[in-house]
Design a protein around this motif. Structure first.
Motif, PDB file in Angstrom:
ATOM      1  N   THR A 137     -18.440   3.560  -1.671  1.00  0.00           N
ATOM      2  CA  THR A 137     -18.750   2.460  -0.822  1.00  0.00           C
ATOM      3  C   THR A 137     -17.203   1.351  -0.986  1.00  0.00           C
ATOM      4  O   THR A 137     -16.676   1.276  -2.161  1.00  0.00           O
ATOM      5  CB  THR A 137     -20.045   1.584  -0.828  1.00  0.00           C
ATOM      6  OG1 THR A 137     -19.779   1.023  -2.187  1.00  0.00           O
ATOM      7  CG2 THR A 137     -21.068   2.469  -0.726  1.00  0.00           C
ATOM      8  N   ALA A 138     -16.899   0.650  -0.041  1.00  0.00           N
ATOM      9  CA  ALA A 138     -16.092  -0.365   0.289  1.00  0.00           C
ATOM     10  C   ALA A 138     -16.379  -1.464   1.237  1.00  0.00           C
ATOM     11  O   ALA A 138     -16.926  -1.238   2.145  1.00  0.00           O
ATOM     12  CB  ALA A 138     -14.777   0.263   0.395  1.00  0.00           C
ATOM     13  N   ARG A 139     -15.818  -2.577   1.049  1.00  0.00           N
ATOM     14  CA  ARG A 139     -16.015  -3.552   2.077  1.00  0.00           C
ATOM     15  C   ARG A 139     -14.393  -4.413   2.126  1.00  0.00           C
ATOM     16  O   ARG A 139     -13.630  -4.455   1.322  1.00  0.00           O
ATOM     17  CB  ARG A 139     -16.811  -4.875   1.483  1.00  0.00           C
ATOM     18  CG  ARG A 139     -16.531  -5.356   0.177  1.00  0.00           C
ATOM     19  CD  ARG A 139     -17.266  -6.552  -0.307  1.00  0.00           C
ATOM     20  NE  ARG A 139     -17.277  -7.575   0.428  1.00  0.00           N
ATOM     21  CZ  ARG A 139     -17.872  -8.702   0.287  1.00  0.00           C
ATOM     22  NH1 ARG A 139     -18.777  -8.970  -0.717  1.00  0.00           N
ATOM     23  NH2 ARG A 139     -17.711  -9.841   0.885  1.00  0.00           N
ATOM     24  N   ALA A 140     -14.316  -5.276   3.301  1.00  0.00           N
ATOM     25  CA  ALA A 140     -13.532  -6.125   3.655  1.00  0.00           C
ATOM     26  C   ALA A 140     -14.205  -7.349   4.531  1.00  0.00           C
ATOM     27  O   ALA A 140     -14.929  -7.087   5.274  1.00  0.00           O
ATOM     28  CB  ALA A 140     -12.393  -5.591   4.426  1.00  0.00           C
ATOM     29  N   GLY A 141     -13.823  -8.396   3.976  1.00  0.00           N
ATOM     30  CA  GLY A 141     -14.313  -9.587   4.447  1.00  0.00           C
ATOM     31  C   GLY A 141     -15.631  -9.960   3.941  1.00  0.00           C
ATOM     32  O   GLY A 141     -15.959  -9.609   2.892  1.00  0.00           O
ATOM     33  N   ILE A 241     -10.121  -1.207   9.600  1.00  0.00           N
ATOM     34  CA  ILE A 241      -9.024  -0.341   9.268  1.00  0.00           C
ATOM     35  C   ILE A 241      -8.804  -0.713   7.699  1.00  0.00           C
ATOM     36  O   ILE A 241      -8.405   0.410   7.256  1.00  0.00           O
ATOM     37  CB  ILE A 241      -7.710  -0.727  10.112  1.00  0.00           C
ATOM     38  CG1 ILE A 241      -7.972  -0.584  11.747  1.00  0.00           C
ATOM     39  CG2 ILE A 241      -6.600  -0.005   9.603  1.00  0.00           C
ATOM     40  CD1 ILE A 241      -7.003  -0.932  12.671  1.00  0.00           C
ATOM     41  N   ALA A 242      -9.180  -1.689   7.202  1.00  0.00           N
ATOM     42  CA  ALA A 242      -8.854  -1.823   5.665  1.00  0.00           C
ATOM     43  C   ALA A 242      -9.811  -1.256   5.022  1.00  0.00           C
ATOM     44  O   ALA A 242      -9.525  -0.492   4.051  1.00  0.00           O
ATOM     45  CB  ALA A 242      -9.204  -3.369   5.491  1.00  0.00           C
ATOM     46  N   VAL A 243     -11.276  -0.928   5.413  1.00  0.00           N
ATOM     47  CA  VAL A 243     -12.261  -0.077   4.878  1.00  0.00           C
ATOM     48  C   VAL A 243     -11.772   1.339   4.819  1.00  0.00           C
ATOM     49  O   VAL A 243     -11.916   2.027   3.963  1.00  0.00           O
ATOM     50  CB  VAL A 243     -13.694  -0.667   5.245  1.00  0.00           C
ATOM     51  CG1 VAL A 243     -14.510   0.438   4.774  1.00  0.00           C
ATOM     52  CG2 VAL A 243     -13.960  -2.014   5.023  1.00  0.00           C
ATOM     53  N   TYR A 244     -11.189   1.655   5.976  1.00  0.00           N
ATOM     54  CA  TYR A 244     -10.966   3.074   6.213  1.00  0.00           C
ATOM     55  C   TYR A 244      -9.928   3.452   5.118  1.00  0.00           C
ATOM     56  O   TYR A 244     -10.053   4.443   4.659  1.00  0.00           O
ATOM     57  CB  TYR A 244     -10.180   3.343   7.650  1.00  0.00           C
ATOM     58  CG  TYR A 244      -9.694   4.653   7.845  1.00  0.00           C
ATOM     59  CD1 TYR A 244     -10.583   5.627   8.353  1.00  0.00           C
ATOM     60  CD2 TYR A 244      -8.322   4.785   7.756  1.00  0.00           C
ATOM     61  CE1 TYR A 244     -10.201   6.936   8.275  1.00  0.00           C
ATOM     62  CE2 TYR A 244      -7.747   6.161   7.811  1.00  0.00           C
ATOM     63  CZ  TYR A 244      -8.629   7.080   8.173  1.00  0.00           C
ATOM     64  OH  TYR A 244      -8.147   8.489   8.567  1.00  0.00           O
ATOM     65  N   GLY A 245      -9.003   2.701   5.055  1.00  0.00           N
ATOM     66  CA  GLY A 245      -7.792   2.710   3.928  1.00  0.00           C
ATOM     67  C   GLY A 245      -8.344   2.906   2.555  1.00  0.00           C
ATOM     68  O   GLY A 245      -7.766   3.629   1.688  1.00  0.00           O
ATOM     69  N   GLN A 246      -9.485   2.259   2.264  1.00  0.00           N
ATOM     70  CA  GLN A 246      -9.953   2.304   0.990  1.00  0.00           C
ATOM     71  C   GLN A 246     -10.660   3.467   0.825  1.00  0.00           C
ATOM     72  O   GLN A 246     -10.736   4.099  -0.362  1.00  0.00           O
ATOM     73  CB  GLN A 246     -11.089   1.032   0.628  1.00  0.00           C
ATOM     74  CG  GLN A 246     -10.067  -0.225   0.792  1.00  0.00           C
ATOM     75  CD  GLN A 246     -11.257  -1.374   0.389  1.00  0.00           C
ATOM     76  OE1 GLN A 246     -11.772  -1.291  -0.763  1.00  0.00           O
ATOM     77  NE2 GLN A 246     -11.420  -2.225   1.347  1.00  0.00           N
ATOM     78  N   LEU A 247     -11.398   4.153   1.789  1.00  0.00           N
ATOM     79  CA  LEU A 247     -12.336   5.234   1.512  1.00  0.00           C
ATOM     80  C   LEU A 247     -11.964   6.722   2.138  1.00  0.00           C
ATOM     81  O   LEU A 247     -12.479   7.586   1.502  1.00  0.00           O
ATOM     82  CB  LEU A 247     -13.676   4.879   2.401  1.00  0.00           C
ATOM     83  CG  LEU A 247     -14.623   3.682   1.849  1.00  0.00           C
ATOM     84  CD1 LEU A 247     -15.880   3.440   2.821  1.00  0.00           C
ATOM     85  CD2 LEU A 247     -14.959   3.892   0.309  1.00  0.00           C
ATOM     86  N   PHE A 248     -10.960   6.635   2.851  1.00  0.00           N
ATOM     87  CA  PHE A 248     -10.502   7.868   3.488  1.00  0.00           C
ATOM     88  C   PHE A 248      -9.201   8.304   3.501  1.00  0.00           C
ATOM     89  O   PHE A 248      -8.204   7.216   3.173  1.00  0.00           O
ATOM     90  CB  PHE A 248     -10.938   7.995   4.945  1.00  0.00           C
ATOM     91  CG  PHE A 248     -12.476   7.624   5.411  1.00  0.00           C
ATOM     92  CD1 PHE A 248     -13.355   8.493   5.300  1.00  0.00           C
ATOM     93  CD2 PHE A 248     -12.903   6.323   5.573  1.00  0.00           C
ATOM     94  CE1 PHE A 248     -14.730   8.457   5.475  1.00  0.00           C
ATOM     95  CE2 PHE A 248     -14.236   6.241   5.675  1.00  0.00           C
ATOM     96  CZ  PHE A 248     -15.085   7.227   5.802  1.00  0.00           C
ATOM     97  N   GLU A 249      -8.667   9.451   3.429  1.00  0.00           N
ATOM     98  CA  GLU A 249      -7.335   9.915   3.336  1.00  0.00           C
ATOM     99  C   GLU A 249      -6.888   9.635   4.620  1.00  0.00           C
ATOM    100  O   GLU A 249      -7.315   9.325   5.566  1.00  0.00           O
ATOM    101  CB  GLU A 249      -7.322  11.554   2.918  1.00  0.00           C
ATOM    102  CG  GLU A 249      -7.844  11.662   1.618  1.00  0.00           C
ATOM    103  CD  GLU A 249      -7.225  10.972   0.462  1.00  0.00           C
ATOM    104  OE1 GLU A 249      -6.099  10.759   0.480  1.00  0.00           O
ATOM    105  OE2 GLU A 249      -7.729  10.618  -0.568  1.00  0.00           O
TER     106      GLU A 249
END
Length: 327
Positions: A137-141, A241-249
């Motif tokens: 999992t990841a978060r932003a904000g 988009i920030a969370v996408y960058g943390q979790l997905f290639e």
């Protein structure tokens, strides 16, 4: 004997409890007051009352005895997180396995139907939260009105108040927001309104509600209001988009969905979709469960906490067809 599962969505404005059985059928839903703070004696009392009242109402709806029911699994997600709440909950209900978490986790489960993806939540505040197929999992904000909550209702209202003040004092562009805000709050001028915003008369959720006025102004073509909503949508898109960058290639397909009252704005939602879709590998979809989504997500996580890893062609929400779901 039937096994029962409990999901609770505890927010800044209300608390929703949902009870389901082992087949994935929703039996009862109940509502209570806000329960996001427990730091003071008053806050603790409000928290207990909100959870108890929502649970009793859900049990009444389900035809169950709230005083004797024991849940196989329970998940409770709270605005402000789980800190200091777990020890209180054991005094309110009995459960074999209880998961206490924040509202982002359950909002994601409800918005994606328990599948991997990212949810952007924009109510009074804002946060993006995601989970990939591996369970990471990841978060932003989500850092509150002082340091974050970009694109949330309070943020939008604050931008509107600043714009209205700028127009009144002669250093900003003309906008209908000033007249709308003063009329809505029955105040004389921006000096009067802003002073009241520093008092208990105007708590943050009430101020956040002014964001609806911004949407009305934007729908009427007010350029200042349109710019506020455009900026809010871009900020929310950046969180996802920030969370996408943390979790997905890079270029890995992923799903982004949304939750919260701010997305009730047709203008903001359209702009948000456009901004997120600029990332070609991201697909923006509506939430699977738009009504009571976070409470449903909590119930799905309760099934997981209770060891029921698959609901057999089962999840039934009142008024909907059976929903096949793996949790």
């Amino acid at each position: 004997m039937s096994r029962y599962f409990l999901g609770v969505d505890g927010g800044q404005s209300s608390t929703t409890a949902m009870i389901g059985d082992e087949t994935g059928r929703v039996l009862g839903i109940g509502r209570g007051g806000p329960c996001n703070h427990v730091g003071t004696a008053e806050g603790r009392a409000k928290f207990i009352n909100a959870v108890q009242s929502s649970l009793r109402a859900a049990c009444l709806h389900a035809g169950l005895d709230a005083s004797s029911i024991r849940f196989t699994g329970a998940c409770l997600g709270f605005s402000g997180g789980p800190a200091d709440k777990t020890s209180i909950l054991v005094e309110i209900f009995a459960s074999d396995r209880t998961m206490v978490t924040d509202d982002a986790v359950i909002a994601l489960a409800g918005a994606t139907g328990g599948e991997p993806g990212i949810v952007v939540i924009a109510g009074t505040g804002s946060i993006a939260f995601g989970r990939n197929a591996g369970g990471r999992t990841a978060r932003a904000g989500g850092w509150g009105y002082l340091f974050g909550d970009e694109g949330g209702g309070f943020w939008i209202a604050r931008q509107a108040l600043r714009a209205a003040l700028a127009w009144e004092e002669g250093w900003g562009d003309a906008t209908s927001l000033r007249a709308r805000l003063l009329d809505h709050t029955a105040t004389r001028n921006m000096n009067d309104l802003l002073h009241r915003c520093y008092t208990p008369e105007f708590p943050r959720p009430r101020v956040a509600g002014f964001s609806v006025l911004v949407n009305h102004a934007a729908e009427d073509g007010d350029p200042v209001a349109l710019e506020i909503l455009d900026t809010a949508a871009r900020e929310l898109a950046l969180l996802s988009i920030a969370v996408y960058g943390q979790l997905f290639e890079a270029a890995e397909p992923a799903r982004v969905t949304y939750s919260g009252g701010v997305f009730g704005s047709r203008i903001l939602l359209a702009r948000f979709r456009h901004c997120v879709a600029s990332e070609s590998s991201i697909r923006v979809t509506p939430p699977v469960f738009p009504l009571h989504g976070a409470a449903i997500g909590a119930l799905l996580e309760a099934y997981r906490a209770g060891g029921l890893t698959q609901v057999i062609q089962s999840f039934r929400y009142p008024g909907t067809e059976p929903f096949s779901l793996t949790v």
